[in-house]
Scaffold this motif. Structure first.
Motif, PDB file in Angstrom:
ATOM      1  N   CYS A 134      32.744  14.045 107.861  1.00 54.88           N
ATOM      2  CA  CYS A 134      31.675  13.751 108.824  1.00 54.88           C
ATOM      3  C   CYS A 134      30.856  12.539 108.386  1.00 54.88           C
ATOM      4  N   LEU A 135      30.515  12.469 107.105  1.00 58.09           N
ATOM      5  CA  LEU A 135      29.703  11.356 106.631  1.00 58.09           C
ATOM      6  C   LEU A 135      30.474  10.037 106.667  1.00 58.09           C
ATOM      7  N   GLU A 138      30.908   9.452 110.765  1.00 60.57           N
ATOM      8  CA  GLU A 138      29.716   9.421 111.614  1.00 60.57           C
ATOM      9  C   GLU A 138      28.612   8.532 111.057  1.00 60.57           C
ATOM     10  N   VAL A 139      28.658   8.269 109.746  1.00 57.08           N
ATOM     11  CA  VAL A 139      27.614   7.445 109.123  1.00 57.08           C
ATOM     12  C   VAL A 139      28.185   6.129 108.617  1.00 57.08           C
ATOM     13  N   LEU A 141      30.091   5.459 106.058  1.00 55.16           N
ATOM     14  CA  LEU A 141      29.983   5.280 104.609  1.00 55.16           C
ATOM     15  C   LEU A 141      31.332   4.919 104.012  1.00 55.16           C
ATOM     16  N   ALA A 176      20.328   5.413 105.821  1.00 59.31           N
ATOM     17  CA  ALA A 176      21.199   5.750 106.945  1.00 59.31           C
ATOM     18  C   ALA A 176      20.748   7.073 107.560  1.00 59.31           C
ATOM     19  N   ARG A 177      20.830   7.147 108.877  1.00 59.05           N
ATOM     20  CA  ARG A 177      20.492   8.379 109.597  1.00 59.05           C
ATOM     21  C   ARG A 177      21.753   9.214 109.767  1.00 59.05           C
ATOM     22  N   ILE A 178      21.662  10.496 109.442  1.00 60.43           N
ATOM     23  CA  ILE A 178      22.793  11.421 109.591  1.00 60.43           C
ATOM     24  C   ILE A 178      22.593  12.199 110.888  1.00 60.43           C
ATOM     25  N   THR A 183      24.612  16.737 110.022  1.00 59.59           N
ATOM     26  CA  THR A 183      23.490  17.354 109.305  1.00 59.59           C
ATOM     27  C   THR A 183      23.684  18.859 109.189  1.00 59.59           C
ATOM     28  N   ARG A 243      35.522   3.518 107.995  1.00 62.57           N
ATOM     29  CA  ARG A 243      34.259   2.847 108.302  1.00 62.57           C
ATOM     30  C   ARG A 243      34.379   2.063 109.611  1.00 62.57           C
ATOM     31  N   PHE A 263      23.453   0.574 112.399  1.00 62.18           N
ATOM     32  CA  PHE A 263      24.184   1.826 112.156  1.00 62.18           C
ATOM     33  C   PHE A 263      25.041   1.737 110.897  1.00 62.18           C
ATOM     34  N   ARG A 265      24.877  -0.743 108.607  1.00 60.49           N
ATOM     35  CA  ARG A 265      24.205  -1.514 107.565  1.00 60.49           C
ATOM     36  C   ARG A 265      24.976  -2.802 107.273  1.00 60.49           C
TER      37      ARG A 265
END
Length: 339
Positions: A134-135, A138-139, A141, A176-178, A183, A243, A263, A265
């Motif tokens: 998920c990270l 969705e983020v 990373l 970063a916003r999760i 979350t 990514r 989003f 970065r």
């Protein structure tokens, strides 16, 4: 560092003695040459008999185990030791052995489709693995960023969370916003995990051999690879860029350039352009190409060249010898249905 006698250590020592590399760089070079020697030994290929194809296969074998930059460095190390052995001292500077040419596009990492992202989520066996996926998706990373995150870097705010990403040699410290779903998964993982302090790594090993130890970027990539196999995603995890997948899917949902840069970065639009191009290429299948041709009033004869595999994909849901009806809907999309 342990040497592998499959490659004569005297060749390596001679090469390093003439180099201007710092001691630490020499240690790294020895490590990757040892990986290459281990590969040759495991495949019973004498170093003196190894050719460009063997080096290419060695590089391919690293794709699912190491990051792209590490795999490329290992490739350069293997080429470097061959160059040093094979040519005269006058020819050693700037000379490189030739690698066999590859088909266009084989070196470009691919993107996951939305259905594939959902499939790898469903294939996760533990909450920890689901949180990792998920990270990453969705983020936006990187595995190396994820391996450095500590529990104290996560702050939960209502239904979402905020993650602080530490400074790296190439990037400043960022936040970063999760989103909501990730979350919730992250909260569940932390509830299931034994109580830990804020300065401990967010993701740790669950194996009996290294229980509780922080997961390195390499271990995270291995988890991704295992999940890919369970989800029946073709190829290795190293063939895909999670990514850029996240960037492309966010773009598909309407995000503009500024939103994507915040989003993911990003400091330039290069990654956005790459993701856009790859997504368009991945989405442009045989059905869409034929549909555009059939709906084009200026196309003349309605003909198209399709491979047999393209046709099989388009009619895979129908039994042999059954008739099908091919039509265009109002949007110009090709529709194949039972007759």
């Amino acid at each position: 560092m342990r040497e592998n006698p499959w490659i004569d250590p005297r060749i390596i020592d001679d090469m390093l003695s003439h180099s201007r590399l710092a001691e630490r760089s020499q240690q790294v070079l020895r490590y990757y040459i040892r990986l290459y020697a281990d590969y040759l030994e495991s495949n019973c290929i004498p170093f003196e008999m190894a050719d460009a194809e063997d080096i290419a296969c060695f590089y391919d074998s690293l794709q699912s185990k190491y990051s792209p930059s590490s795999a490329r460095f290992a490739l350069r190390s293997a080429k470097r030791i061959h160059r040093w052995r094979d040519v005269t001292p006058e020819e050693k500077v700037g000379l490189d052995i030739a690698l066999p040419s590859r088909k266009a596009g084989n070196g470009v990492r691919k993107l996951l489709t939305l259905s594939q992202v959902k499939a790898i989520r469903d294939a996760c066996e533990t909450t920890r693995n689901l949180a990792i996926i998920c990270l990453l998706t969705e983020v936006a990373l990187r595995p190396c960023e994820l391996s450095n995150i500590k529990i104290g870097d996560i702050k939960f705010v209502d239904k979402f969370a905020v993650m602080t990403i530490g400074e790296s040699p190439s990037r400043p410290k960022s936040v970063a916003r999760i989103p909501t779903y990730a979350t919730a998964v992250l909260k569940k993982y932390l509830c299931e995990r034994p109580e830990a302090t804020a300065d401990e790594a967010l993701f740790v090993s669950e194996s009996t051999r290294s229980m509780g130890k922080p997961l390195a970027a390499r271990s995270i990539r291995e988890i991704i690879q295992i999940t890919f196999k369970k989800a029946n995603v073709p190829g290795t995890a190293g063939n895909y860029d999670l990514r850029k997948t996240a960037i492309a899917l966010a773009r598909n949902e309407g995000a503009d350039d500024k939103e994507l840069m915040n989003f993911a970065r990003l400091r330039c639009l290069g990654a956005i352009d790459d993701a856009d191009n790859l997504y368009r290429y991945a989405s442009d299948g045989a059905q869409e190409r034929l549909s555009r041709l059939l709906s084009d009033p200026n196309s003349g004869k309605l003909t198209s060249v399709l491979s047999v595999s393209d046709i099989r994909v388009m009619i895979e849901d129908f039994e042999d010898e059954k008739l099908v009806k091919v039509t265009l809907d109002d949007s110009g999309k090709l529709v194949i249905e039972p007759y």
